[in-house]
Design a protein around this motif. Structure first.
Motif, PDB file in Angstrom:
ATOM      1  N   GLU A 162       3.650  -0.975   0.871  1.00 16.83           N
ATOM      2  CA  GLU A 162       4.278  -0.669   2.157  1.00 16.83           C
ATOM      3  C   GLU A 162       5.624   0.008   1.944  1.00 16.83           C
ATOM      4  N   VAL A 163       5.990   0.848   2.915  1.00 16.50           N
ATOM      5  CA  VAL A 163       7.234   1.610   2.817  1.00 16.50           C
ATOM      6  C   VAL A 163       7.871   1.770   4.190  1.00 16.50           C
ATOM      7  N   VAL A 164       9.158   2.101   4.165  1.00 21.26           N
ATOM      8  CA  VAL A 164       9.881   2.610   5.325  1.00 21.26           C
ATOM      9  C   VAL A 164      10.314   4.029   4.984  1.00 21.26           C
ATOM     10  N   ILE A 165      10.133   4.945   5.930  1.00 18.00           N
ATOM     11  CA  ILE A 165      10.579   6.325   5.762  1.00 18.00           C
ATOM     12  C   ILE A 165      11.941   6.471   6.433  1.00 18.00           C
ATOM     13  N   VAL A 166      12.915   6.972   5.679  1.00 18.56           N
ATOM     14  CA  VAL A 166      14.250   7.223   6.219  1.00 18.56           C
ATOM     15  C   VAL A 166      14.395   8.725   6.452  1.00 18.56           C
TER      16      VAL A 166
ATOM     17  N   GLU B  74      18.380  22.149   3.564  1.00 17.05           N
ATOM     18  CA  GLU B  74      17.476  21.257   2.841  1.00 17.05           C
ATOM     19  C   GLU B  74      17.855  19.820   3.173  1.00 17.05           C
ATOM     20  N   ASN B  75      16.884  18.997   3.439  1.00 15.31           N
ATOM     21  CA  ASN B  75      17.112  17.606   3.818  1.00 15.31           C
ATOM     22  C   ASN B  75      16.503  16.653   2.805  1.00 15.31           C
ATOM     23  N   ASN B  76      17.202  15.543   2.588  1.00 16.72           N
ATOM     24  CA  ASN B  76      16.671  14.457   1.779  1.00 16.72           C
ATOM     25  C   ASN B  76      15.953  13.459   2.676  1.00 16.72           C
ATOM     26  N   ILE B  77      14.727  13.132   2.316  1.00 20.05           N
ATOM     27  CA  ILE B  77      13.979  12.056   2.963  1.00 20.05           C
ATOM     28  C   ILE B  77      13.830  10.947   1.931  1.00 20.05           C
ATOM     29  N   TRP B  78      14.113   9.727   2.342  1.00 18.89           N
ATOM     30  CA  TRP B  78      14.061   8.591   1.419  1.00 18.89           C
ATOM     31  C   TRP B  78      12.920   7.669   1.811  1.00 18.89           C
ATOM     32  N   ILE B  79      12.138   7.265   0.824  1.00 22.14           N
ATOM     33  CA  ILE B  79      11.012   6.346   1.028  1.00 22.14           C
ATOM     34  C   ILE B  79      11.335   5.067   0.279  1.00 22.14           C
ATOM     35  N   VAL B  80      11.402   3.962   1.009  1.00 27.44           N
ATOM     36  CA  VAL B  80      11.804   2.672   0.456  1.00 27.44           C
ATOM     37  C   VAL B  80      10.624   1.722   0.557  1.00 27.44           C
ATOM     38  N   GLY B  81      10.218   1.141  -0.564  1.00 24.63           N
ATOM     39  CA  GLY B  81       9.116   0.200  -0.500  1.00 24.63           C
ATOM     40  C   GLY B  81       8.520  -0.078  -1.860  1.00 24.63           C
ATOM     41  N   ASP B  82       7.254  -0.480  -1.843  1.00 24.71           N
ATOM     42  CA  ASP B  82       6.553  -0.788  -3.088  1.00 24.71           C
ATOM     43  C   ASP B  82       5.197  -0.097  -3.070  1.00 24.71           C
ATOM     44  N   ASP B  83       4.231  -0.654  -3.799  1.00 18.37           N
ATOM     45  CA  ASP B  83       2.930   0.007  -3.886  1.00 18.37           C
ATOM     46  C   ASP B  83       2.078  -0.182  -2.637  1.00 18.37           C
TER      47      ASP B  83
ATOM     48  N   VAL C  25      11.029  -4.687   4.478  1.00 19.11           N
ATOM     49  CA  VAL C  25       9.997  -3.937   3.766  1.00 19.11           C
ATOM     50  C   VAL C  25       9.979  -4.389   2.318  1.00 19.11           C
ATOM     51  N   ALA C  26       8.807  -4.618   1.801  1.00 20.43           N
ATOM     52  CA  ALA C  26       8.604  -4.879   0.369  1.00 20.43           C
ATOM     53  C   ALA C  26       9.514  -5.980  -0.171  1.00 20.43           C
ATOM     54  N   GLY C  27       9.692  -7.030   0.603  1.00 23.29           N
ATOM     55  CA  GLY C  27      10.446  -8.182   0.148  1.00 23.29           C
ATOM     56  C   GLY C  27      11.948  -8.046   0.229  1.00 23.29           C
ATOM     57  N   THR C  28      12.438  -6.982   0.852  1.00 28.20           N
ATOM     58  CA  THR C  28      13.871  -6.816   1.021  1.00 28.20           C
ATOM     59  C   THR C  28      14.169  -6.440   2.468  1.00 28.20           C
ATOM     60  N   ASP C  29      15.421  -6.497   2.839  1.00 25.15           N
ATOM     61  CA  ASP C  29      15.847  -6.113   4.185  1.00 25.15           C
ATOM     62  C   ASP C  29      16.743  -4.890   4.108  1.00 25.15           C
ATOM     63  N   ILE C  30      16.532  -3.975   5.044  1.00 24.72           N
ATOM     64  CA  ILE C  30      17.416  -2.829   5.223  1.00 24.72           C
ATOM     65  C   ILE C  30      18.189  -3.079   6.507  1.00 24.72           C
TER      66      ILE C  30
ATOM     67  N   GLY D  34       1.264   8.504   0.478  1.00 23.52           N
ATOM     68  CA  GLY D  34      -0.103   8.223   0.053  1.00 23.52           C
ATOM     69  C   GLY D  34      -0.802   7.266   1.006  1.00 23.52           C
ATOM     70  N   ASP D  35      -1.470   6.265   0.432  1.00 26.45           N
ATOM     71  CA  ASP D  35      -2.237   5.340   1.268  1.00 26.45           C
ATOM     72  C   ASP D  35      -1.456   4.071   1.608  1.00 26.45           C
ATOM     73  N   ARG D  36      -0.147   4.082   1.371  1.00 24.76           N
ATOM     74  CA  ARG D  36       0.658   2.903   1.676  1.00 24.76           C
ATOM     75  C   ARG D  36       0.899   2.762   3.183  1.00 24.76           C
ATOM     76  N   THR D  37       1.070   1.534   3.622  1.00 24.96           N
ATOM     77  CA  THR D  37       1.385   1.263   5.022  1.00 24.96           C
ATOM     78  C   THR D  37       2.835   1.642   5.301  1.00 24.96           C
ATOM     79  N   VAL D  38       3.049   2.396   6.373  1.00 23.62           N
ATOM     80  CA  VAL D  38       4.411   2.755   6.782  1.00 23.62           C
ATOM     81  C   VAL D  38       4.863   1.768   7.847  1.00 23.62           C
ATOM     82  N   ARG D  39       5.893   0.984   7.528  1.00 21.03           N
ATOM     83  CA  ARG D  39       6.383  -0.045   8.446  1.00 21.03           C
ATOM     84  C   ARG D  39       7.238   0.534   9.567  1.00 21.03           C
ATOM     85  N   ALA D  40       7.930   1.623   9.292  1.00 20.56           N
ATOM     86  CA  ALA D  40       8.775   2.254  10.306  1.00 20.56           C
ATOM     87  C   ALA D  40       9.194   3.630   9.819  1.00 20.56           C
ATOM     88  N   ILE D  41       9.471   4.514  10.779  1.00 17.32           N
ATOM     89  CA  ILE D  41      10.074   5.814  10.515  1.00 17.32           C
ATOM     90  C   ILE D  41      11.461   5.749  11.141  1.00 17.32           C
ATOM     91  N   VAL D  42      12.493   5.625  10.293  1.00  8.21           N
ATOM     92  CA  VAL D  42      13.851   5.406  10.780  1.00  8.21           C
ATOM     93  C   VAL D  42      14.625   6.721  10.706  1.00  8.21           C
TER      94      VAL D  42
END
Length: 210
Positions: free
Chosen positions: A37-41, A26-35, A116-121, A55-63
């Motif tokens: 835009e998101v980044v998928i980890v 089983e794997n954890n996928i993390w979605i970071v963002g707001d309403d 993403v969403a006003g923060t930096d990863i 959902g309908d949010r913009t995906v900025r990157a798949i990391v």
């Protein structure tokens, strides 16, 4: 927390395959963002629940935290569905091309920032589990996405091809344990922990040698 970013979790199940072996995981996928835009980890196994969570949010990157098949298996379909670029450290190119012989990815570099969403990863290159393994540090969210480098209870596995125990110990000691101890560690598999919970056990891990 000065940004509006939040963290969501999706869990998917499937098969990890390496060196001729196969394991159900089983794997954890993390979605970071707001309403908006998101980044998928990580892009593990089944894209459907990941896409449903986005959902309908913009995906900025798949990391992808590294190139093992259980962390990249949904990457191509996620990229196709969202239009987002797949990002991976080039140290894991050989693992990537086992799954995707003809598909390219965007290269990640140590200290790279992903907004993403006003923060930096921030990308933290942490070789050991694989040569191109990375963690992602989100200082404003007081969170480290550790992939398979650090788990609740110890370092990631190093008994298979392209992995090395002294290297992963060095990555954890020198890069991860240099971060604030109250940092939440959101792992690639299993339970969440904190850096300050894990750091006192470093010498025990070294003594065990795995």
């Amino acid at each position: 927390m000065s940004s509006g970013a939040r963290i969501e979790k999706v869990v998917t199940a499937g098969t990890f395959e390496l060196d001729g072996g196969s394991w159900e995981v089983e794997n954890n996928i993390w979605i970071v963002g707001d309403d908006s835009e998101v980044v998928i980890v990580d892009a593990a196994h089944d894209p459907a629940p990941i896409l449903a969570a986005v959902g309908d949010r913009t995906v900025r990157a798949i990391v992808c935290t590294h190139g093992h098949n259980d962390h990249i298996g949904a990457a191509q379909q996620l990229s196709t569905e969202t239009g987002a670029q797949i990002l991976l450290h080039p140290g894991d190119e050989m693992l990537w091309h086992v799954v995707y012989p003809d598909l390219d990815f965007g290269p990640l570099a140590d200290d790279q920032r992903i907004p993403v969403a006003g923060t930096d990863i921030q990308v933290v290159h942490t070789p050991g589990h694989s040569p191109g393994s990375i963690c992602l540090w989100a200082p404003e969210l007081e969170t480290l996405f550790s992939g398979d480098t650090l788990f609740s209870g110890g370092p990631g596995a190093t008994g298979r091809s392209f992995s090395d125990f002294p290297t992963i110990i060095g990555s954890i000691r020198d890069k991860l344990f240099a971060l604030p101890p109250q940092t939440t560690v959101r792992t690639g598999h299993g339970d969440t922990t904190e850096l300050g919970t894990e750091s006192p056990h470093l010498e025990e891990w070294i003594a065990r040698g795995h």
